[in-house]
Design a protein around this motif. Structure first.
Motif, short mmCIF file in Angstrom:
data_model
loop_
_atom_site.label_atom_id
_atom_site.label_comp_id
_atom_site.label_asym_id
_atom_site.label_seq_id
_atom_site.Cartn_x
_atom_site.Cartn_y
_atom_site.Cartn_z
N ALA A 104 6.56 11.48 2.82
CA ALA A 104 6.90 11.18 1.42
C ALA A 104 7.64 9.86 1.43
CB ALA A 104 7.80 12.28 0.86
N CYS A 105 7.26 8.93 0.57
CA CYS A 105 8.07 7.69 0.48
C CYS A 105 8.34 7.34 -0.97
CB CYS A 105 7.45 6.52 1.22
SG CYS A 105 5.72 6.61 1.43
N TRP A 106 9.58 6.91 -1.18
CA TRP A 106 10.00 6.49 -2.51
C TRP A 106 9.49 5.08 -2.71
CZ3 TRP A 106 12.73 9.69 0.65
CH2 TRP A 106 13.22 10.89 0.09
N ILE A 107 8.89 4.82 -3.89
CA ILE A 107 8.33 3.46 -4.09
C ILE A 107 9.00 2.77 -5.27
CG2 ILE A 107 6.07 3.97 -3.07
CD1 ILE A 107 5.01 4.22 -5.99
N GLU A 108 9.12 1.45 -5.14
CA GLU A 108 9.61 0.66 -6.28
C GLU A 108 9.03 -0.75 -6.16
OE1 GLU A 108 13.84 0.11 -6.27
OE2 GLU A 108 13.85 -0.77 -4.28
N SER A 109 8.96 -1.44 -7.29
CA SER A 109 8.42 -2.80 -7.25
C SER A 109 8.85 -3.57 -8.48
CB SER A 109 6.89 -2.75 -7.19
OG SER A 109 6.38 -4.06 -7.25
N GLU A 110 9.03 -4.89 -8.30
CA GLU A 110 9.35 -5.73 -9.47
C GLU A 110 8.06 -6.15 -10.17
OE1 GLU A 110 11.92 -8.72 -7.90
OE2 GLU A 110 13.51 -7.24 -7.54
N ALA A 139 2.75 -4.53 -12.96
CA ALA A 139 1.29 -4.34 -13.03
C ALA A 139 0.77 -3.72 -11.74
CB ALA A 139 0.60 -5.67 -13.29
N MET A 140 1.29 -4.25 -10.60
CA MET A 140 0.84 -3.73 -9.30
C MET A 140 1.27 -2.27 -9.14
SD MET A 140 1.47 -5.09 -5.40
CE MET A 140 0.36 -6.48 -5.41
N LEU A 141 2.49 -1.95 -9.60
CA LEU A 141 3.00 -0.58 -9.48
C LEU A 141 2.11 0.37 -10.30
CD1 LEU A 141 5.34 1.03 -8.21
CD2 LEU A 141 6.63 0.73 -10.30
N GLU A 142 1.76 -0.08 -11.50
CA GLU A 142 0.93 0.74 -12.39
C GLU A 142 -0.45 0.99 -11.76
OE1 GLU A 142 0.81 3.29 -15.02
OE2 GLU A 142 2.66 2.14 -14.77
N ASN A 143 -1.01 -0.09 -11.19
CA ASN A 143 -2.32 -0.03 -10.54
C ASN A 143 -2.27 0.94 -9.35
OD1 ASN A 143 -4.88 -0.54 -9.63
ND2 ASN A 143 -4.34 -2.49 -8.63
N MET A 164 -2.48 1.35 5.28
CA MET A 164 -3.41 0.64 4.39
C MET A 164 -2.76 0.36 3.04
SD MET A 164 -6.19 0.03 5.94
CE MET A 164 -7.35 -0.34 4.61
N ALA A 165 -2.03 1.37 2.50
CA ALA A 165 -1.38 1.19 1.20
C ALA A 165 -0.33 0.07 1.28
CB ALA A 165 -0.72 2.49 0.76
N GLN A 166 0.40 0.04 2.40
CA GLN A 166 1.43 -1.00 2.54
C GLN A 166 0.78 -2.39 2.62
OE1 GLN A 166 3.26 1.08 5.87
NE2 GLN A 166 5.23 1.08 4.84
N ASN A 167 -0.40 -2.48 3.27
CA ASN A 167 -1.09 -3.77 3.37
C ASN A 167 -1.72 -4.18 2.05
OD1 ASN A 167 -0.41 -3.86 6.03
ND2 ASN A 167 -2.37 -3.05 6.77
N PRO A 200 1.30 -5.48 -1.25
CA PRO A 200 2.45 -6.13 -0.59
C PRO A 200 3.72 -6.19 -1.46
CG PRO A 200 0.77 -7.74 -1.22
CD PRO A 200 0.18 -6.40 -1.44
N ASP A 201 3.58 -6.11 -2.78
CA ASP A 201 4.78 -6.23 -3.63
C ASP A 201 5.50 -4.90 -3.83
OD1 ASP A 201 4.24 -8.81 -3.81
OD2 ASP A 201 3.85 -8.89 -5.98
N ILE A 202 4.95 -3.84 -3.25
CA ILE A 202 5.61 -2.53 -3.42
C ILE A 202 6.47 -2.22 -2.20
CG2 ILE A 202 5.20 -0.03 -3.58
CD1 ILE A 202 2.87 -0.61 -5.39
#
Length: 525
Positions: free
Chosen positions: A467-473, A476-480, A509-512, A515-517
């Protein structure tokens, strides 16, 4: 008594070790010397129905292991001692890690036959990170074990800390004669049939021929050689190096037979630190400050099964806490007063009128607190570093008795507030997922839900990796990301976004791909 004298008297420490090294037995014997209990519980023996004082939960008595940290306080030699007996089992490591944020020093118990084990190594890393001073107690000397010098090398190598023996064993197992107390220059002799140090002889000069009379020719010769070697190989004991966390004093004994425990306690009250400054996000808080500050490092549900009550454990960082005074709950930004704060002796608790920096008190909690909450006399402060780790095991939790869905919901909510495990709600199908760091926690949750809340749950398998907590500035990328991974998106109990990756490959793969998350594997509460 003046305020700084009260603080000077406090010694707050945790006892940590690998399971079965004798941690709970040592706690019992320390309480016995402190006059806090009058008969020690036989922790493992089923013949004696009295179990250990610090293992009071029903499941602990049945399994003979500790599953939750317990807090005990007693007075000894004009000092106020607060002991936290932690679970050794790795499935409950998170409780132990959090407890280490609330203590000023640590005693590590090591089994003489097994040496340093995996769990002990992990706990030492937490101590090193926080620069917490440690004392090592080598237990079970009345059984056959490793050579004491090999044990010293083992501790230095595995725990990556310099050591200095302050007592030294005279043989071991069936032939165990006692220890030479280097710290006080005494000879403590052991008689197996009795439950106390039979004879303690002042012995400043071990070259004296008197030694032979006590332990015989060959052991006297060996002891002299050993002590000479110790003086030559190990640095002199330096209290400052110990307080910095660079040097660990080592004691030998047998907790079960009450041997070597008093020596450990006597040295401990002399050298262990009184409460130390605590780092908050805003500034460093000094224990001598007049204003009260404290943080909640643990919440325990149902300490008294007759009343469905939760208790929040508060570590006082500075100032004096007074009963019925108003204090600020920083997260809620509101004043609260507490009419029945308690001090602990494991499950037994008594109401206290005041407590000082270094003390641990319990506050009745009706759902106002979370782990990591700060209480102050009015200042905006946030104490940091109470981590919640990313779980490694996951199961769906389902209600096994439709008539008891309210009880189940309440039980799950309270146990999650305790930090026993973590709850995620899958955003795709609305199902509840419990994440833990070890298999045993599922059993404990199921047991406690049934026995403390009258609710039956059943587990269903789910294949997840992390499980990983995610955040991003980048909104749009976060929503996608959330759209693409909608089946694997969940919310934790704070309402934060959590991505449940089903394999290491998918996570990489998700991390690659995004990149902004930022992917976080611990959530700072």
């Amino acid at each position: 008594m003046s305020y700084s004298k009260e603080i000077e008297k406090r010694r707050t420490f945790a006892i940590v070790s690998h399971p079965d090294a004798g941690k709970t037995t040592l706690t019992e014997k320390l309480l016995l010397f402190g006059g806090a209990i009058h008969v020690a519980g036989a922790v493992k023996s089923n013949k004696i129905r009295k179990t250990a004082t610090s293992d009071w939960m029903e499941i602990e008595k049945q399994r003979g292991i500790s599953v939750a940290t317990s807090v005990m306080a007693f007075d000894y030699a004009d000092h106020k001692i607060n002991i936290l007996d932690t679970p050794g089992h790795q499935d409950f490591a998170e409780d132990t890690f959090r407890t280490l944020t609330a203590v000023d020093s640590v005693i590590i118990v090591i089994d003489a036959a097994k040496g340093v084990e995996t769990q002990t190594r992990k706990l030492m890393e937490v101590c090193r990170m926080r620069k917490t001073p440690v004392i090592v107690f080598v237990n079970k000397m009345d059984r056959e074990g490793k050579d004491p010098f090999d044990l010293m090398d083992d501790v230095e190598e595995e725990l990556k800390i310099s050591v200095r023996p302050l007592s030294w064993p005279i043989d071991m197992g069936q032939r165990f004669k006692g220890v030479y107390n280097i710290f006080e220059g005494k000879l403590d002799l052991y008689t197996p049939s009795k439950q106390y140090v039979t004879e303690s002889v002042e012995f400043k000069d071990i070259s004296s021929p008197e030694l032979e009379k006590h332990i015989g020719d060959s052991l006297a010769q060996k002891l002299r050689t050993d002590i000479e070697l110790i003086e030559g190989v190990y640095p002199d004991f330096d209290v400052e190096a110990y307080l910095r966390g660079d040097l660990a004093p080592v004691f030998f004994g047998s907790a079960l037979n009450n041997f070597g425990v008093k020596e450990l306690l006597d040295c401990f009250v002399r050298i262990a630190p009184s409460p130390r400054p605590v780092q908050a996000i805003e500034r460093v808080v000094d224990p001598e400050e007049e204003a009260f500050t404290g943080f909640i490092f643990k919440i325990h549900a149902n300490m008294d099964p007759n009343h469905r009550s939760c208790i929040a454990f508060v570590k006082i960082c500075s100032g004096r806490f007074e009963r019925n005074a108003n204090y600020k709950h920083v997260r809620f930004n509101k004043q609260m007063r507490f009419s029945s704060p308690t001090a602990f002796m494991a499950q037994k608790k008594e109401t206290v009128d005041e407590a000082f920096a270094g003390d641990i008190i319990g506050l009745p909690d009706t759902g106002n607190f979370k782990i990591g909450d700060t209480l102050t006399s009015g200042e905006e402060l946030h104490f940091k570093g109470l981590p919640s780790f990313s779980p490694e095991m996951f199961k769906y939790i389902e209600n096994a008795d439709p008539m008891k869905s309210k009880q189940l919901a309440k039980g799950v909510e309270q146990l999650m507030d305790e930090g026993v495990a973590q709850l995620f709600v899958n955003q795709f199908n609305g199902r509840k997922i419990i994440g833990t760091v070890g298999q045993l926690q599922f059993e404990v949750i199921q047991y406690r839900l049934l026995h403390e809340y009258g609710a039956q749950c059943k587990w269903e398998p789910i294949s997840l990796y992390k499980a990983c907590w995610i955040e991003s500035e980048n909104a749009a990328m976060l929503e996608n990301f959330k759209k693409r991974k909608s089946q694997y998106m969940a919310l934790d109990k704070e309402g934060r976004d959590v991505y449940l990756a089903d394999s290491a490959y998918v996570l990489t793969m998700a991390q690659n791909d995004f990149p902004d998350i930022k992917f976080h594997f611990t959530s700072e509460f």
